[in-house]
Each structure stands twice: as C-alpha cells, then as structure tokens.
Design a protein around this motif. Structure first.
Motif, short mmCIF file in Angstrom:
data_model
loop_
_atom_site.label_atom_id
_atom_site.label_comp_id
_atom_site.label_asym_id
_atom_site.label_seq_id
_atom_site.Cartn_x
_atom_site.Cartn_y
_atom_site.Cartn_z
N ILE A 171 -2.10 -14.37 3.33
CA ILE A 171 -3.36 -13.89 3.90
C ILE A 171 -3.22 -12.45 4.38
CG2 ILE A 171 -4.96 -14.19 5.85
CD1 ILE A 171 -4.33 -17.27 5.53
N THR A 172 -2.11 -12.15 5.03
CA THR A 172 -1.88 -10.79 5.55
C THR A 172 -1.84 -9.76 4.42
OG1 THR A 172 -0.66 -11.65 7.44
CG2 THR A 172 -0.26 -9.35 6.86
N LEU A 173 -1.15 -10.10 3.33
CA LEU A 173 -1.01 -9.14 2.23
C LEU A 173 -2.33 -8.93 1.49
CD1 LEU A 173 2.47 -10.32 0.99
CD2 LEU A 173 1.95 -8.13 2.08
N ILE A 174 -3.08 -9.99 1.26
CA ILE A 174 -4.39 -9.85 0.62
C ILE A 174 -5.32 -9.03 1.52
CG2 ILE A 174 -6.46 -11.11 -0.13
CD1 ILE A 174 -4.46 -13.37 -1.02
N SER A 175 -5.31 -9.33 2.81
CA SER A 175 -6.15 -8.59 3.76
C SER A 175 -5.77 -7.12 3.81
CB SER A 175 -6.03 -9.21 5.15
OG SER A 175 -6.49 -10.53 5.15
N ALA A 176 -4.48 -6.83 3.77
CA ALA A 176 -4.03 -5.43 3.81
C ALA A 176 -4.53 -4.67 2.59
CB ALA A 176 -2.50 -5.37 3.88
N SER A 177 -4.45 -5.28 1.44
CA SER A 177 -4.91 -4.63 0.22
C SER A 177 -6.42 -4.35 0.28
CB SER A 177 -4.57 -5.50 -0.99
OG SER A 177 -4.93 -4.85 -2.17
N ILE A 178 -7.18 -5.35 0.70
CA ILE A 178 -8.63 -5.18 0.83
C ILE A 178 -8.97 -4.10 1.85
CG2 ILE A 178 -10.76 -6.31 1.62
CD1 ILE A 178 -9.56 -8.94 0.42
N LEU A 179 -8.27 -4.10 2.98
CA LEU A 179 -8.54 -3.11 4.02
C LEU A 179 -8.25 -1.70 3.53
CD1 LEU A 179 -9.29 -2.48 6.95
CD2 LEU A 179 -6.89 -2.67 7.49
N HIS A 180 -7.09 -1.52 2.88
CA HIS A 180 -6.75 -0.18 2.38
C HIS A 180 -7.78 0.30 1.35
CE1 HIS A 180 -3.07 0.55 4.56
NE2 HIS A 180 -2.61 -0.64 4.23
N ALA A 181 -8.25 -0.62 0.51
CA ALA A 181 -9.28 -0.25 -0.47
C ALA A 181 -10.58 0.13 0.24
CB ALA A 181 -9.52 -1.39 -1.45
N SER A 182 -10.94 -0.60 1.29
CA SER A 182 -12.22 -0.37 1.96
C SER A 182 -12.27 0.95 2.73
CB SER A 182 -12.56 -1.52 2.89
OG SER A 182 -11.73 -1.50 4.04
N ILE A 183 -11.12 1.48 3.13
CA ILE A 183 -11.14 2.75 3.87
C ILE A 183 -10.78 3.93 2.99
CG2 ILE A 183 -10.73 1.67 6.10
CD1 ILE A 183 -7.84 2.71 5.96
N GLY A 184 -10.64 3.67 1.67
CA GLY A 184 -10.42 4.76 0.73
C GLY A 184 -9.00 5.29 0.66
N ASP A 185 -8.03 4.46 1.03
CA ASP A 185 -6.63 4.88 0.93
C ASP A 185 -6.23 5.02 -0.53
OD1 ASP A 185 -5.98 5.17 3.59
OD2 ASP A 185 -5.15 3.17 3.82
N PRO A 186 -5.14 5.76 -0.79
CA PRO A 186 -4.67 5.93 -2.17
C PRO A 186 -4.29 4.59 -2.81
CG PRO A 186 -3.46 7.37 -0.65
CD PRO A 186 -4.34 6.48 0.17
N ALA A 187 -4.29 4.59 -4.14
CA ALA A 187 -4.00 3.36 -4.90
C ALA A 187 -2.66 2.73 -4.52
CB ALA A 187 -4.04 3.66 -6.40
N ALA A 188 -1.67 3.54 -4.21
CA ALA A 188 -0.34 3.00 -3.85
C ALA A 188 -0.43 2.10 -2.63
CB ALA A 188 0.64 4.14 -3.61
N LYS A 189 -1.26 2.46 -1.67
CA LYS A 189 -1.40 1.63 -0.46
C LYS A 189 -2.21 0.37 -0.73
CE LYS A 189 -0.67 4.86 3.26
NZ LYS A 189 -1.08 5.25 4.60
N ILE A 190 -3.01 0.38 -1.77
CA ILE A 190 -3.79 -0.80 -2.14
C ILE A 190 -2.94 -1.76 -2.97
CG2 ILE A 190 -5.81 -1.61 -3.45
CD1 ILE A 190 -7.03 1.23 -2.82
N ILE A 191 -2.13 -1.21 -3.85
CA ILE A 191 -1.34 -2.02 -4.79
C ILE A 191 -0.06 -2.57 -4.16
CG2 ILE A 191 -0.05 -1.90 -6.96
CD1 ILE A 191 -2.20 0.11 -7.91
N SER A 192 0.58 -1.82 -3.28
CA SER A 192 1.88 -2.27 -2.74
C SER A 192 1.82 -3.63 -2.05
CB SER A 192 2.52 -1.20 -1.86
OG SER A 192 1.71 -0.88 -0.77
N PRO A 193 0.78 -3.96 -1.27
CA PRO A 193 0.74 -5.31 -0.71
C PRO A 193 0.64 -6.38 -1.80
CG PRO A 193 -0.80 -3.91 0.47
CD PRO A 193 -0.30 -3.13 -0.71
N LEU A 194 -0.03 -6.05 -2.90
CA LEU A 194 -0.18 -7.02 -3.99
C LEU A 194 1.14 -7.23 -4.73
CD1 LEU A 194 -3.69 -5.95 -5.31
CD2 LEU A 194 -3.11 -7.79 -3.71
N ILE A 195 1.95 -6.18 -4.82
CA ILE A 195 3.28 -6.32 -5.43
C ILE A 195 4.13 -7.24 -4.57
CG2 ILE A 195 5.42 -5.08 -5.94
CD1 ILE A 195 3.57 -2.68 -6.76
#
Length: 123
Positions: free
Chosen positions: A79-103
């Motif tokens: 739950i934490t990792l999925i939420s982190a990815s969604i949060l980083h995407a929602s605030i416009g962070d770079p792709a690396a910050k969106i993808i790394s929790p998913l990795i």
C-alpha cells in the motif's frame, strides 16, 4: 528448495535494507522533511511512516515473525509503495520518483511469492 531460499533472502534482504535506509532518512534528512512538507503532510506522518518502515523491515527480516504478522508487513509495504507512486505522479515529480516505488513493489512481490513457496515446502 535452495533456489527458493536464495531468491527469498536476496529479495527480502534488498527490500528490507532499502526500507531501513528510507525509514532512517525520514529522521535524519532535512531534504526528506522538506519533501513531506512540499507534499502537504504533517510532520507526524513522516515520523509515523519512518517508524512503520523500520518495524516492517525488521518483521520481514527476522524469522521469529511468522504468518499474519509478515502478511500485514507485506500488505503495508504494498500500500505504501503504490501510494508513493501515485503521490509523486500527482505532484508532478520526475518519472524516476514515480517509477522507483513500483520497481521496489516488484521486488516486494518476488519476496512474497518466494516466502509463500518456502512455507508450502515446509508444510
């Protein structure tokens, strides 16, 4: 069985080390603290999440913990990792910050799969 143990301990060790490092940075890094403020979180959430990551990593690493306790740690991290990815995407962070929790979610999934395989081999 040996292959399952190697894969389980490799992925669990890698994931847990990352969570221990991440959790400790929640207390030690001013940049992480600033990031939580940027995302709109209260400071108490940073502390709570840091403690939870450290405890969860220890639960995954220490063989004493079994069954439901480990299952809850896996679920909480998922739950934490999925939420982190969604949060980083929602605030416009770079792709690396969106993808790394998913990795790391993938590493966690492999750990969980091989934890289950090890349990089935014992029973």
């Amino acid at each position: 069985m040996k292959k399952n143990n190697i894969i389980y301990w490799s992925t669990t060790g890698l994931f847990s080390l990352m969570m221990l490092f991440s959790g400790s940075m929640y207390f030690a890094s001013p940049e992480v603290q600033a990031g939580f403020i940027k995302m709109g979180f209260q400071d108490a959430f940073r502390i709570e999440l840091g403690i939870a990551k450290i405890i969860g990593a220890l639960v995954l690493l220490i063989p004493f913990f079994k069954g439901s306790v480990k299952e809850w740690a896996y679920a909480g991290f998922g739950i934490t990792l999925i939420s982190a990815s969604i949060l980083h995407a929602s605030i416009g962070d770079p792709a690396a910050k969106i993808i790394s929790p998913l990795i790391f979610l993938g590493v966690l999934a492999v750990s969980h799969i091989f934890w289950k395989k090890r349990l089935q081999a014992v029973n």
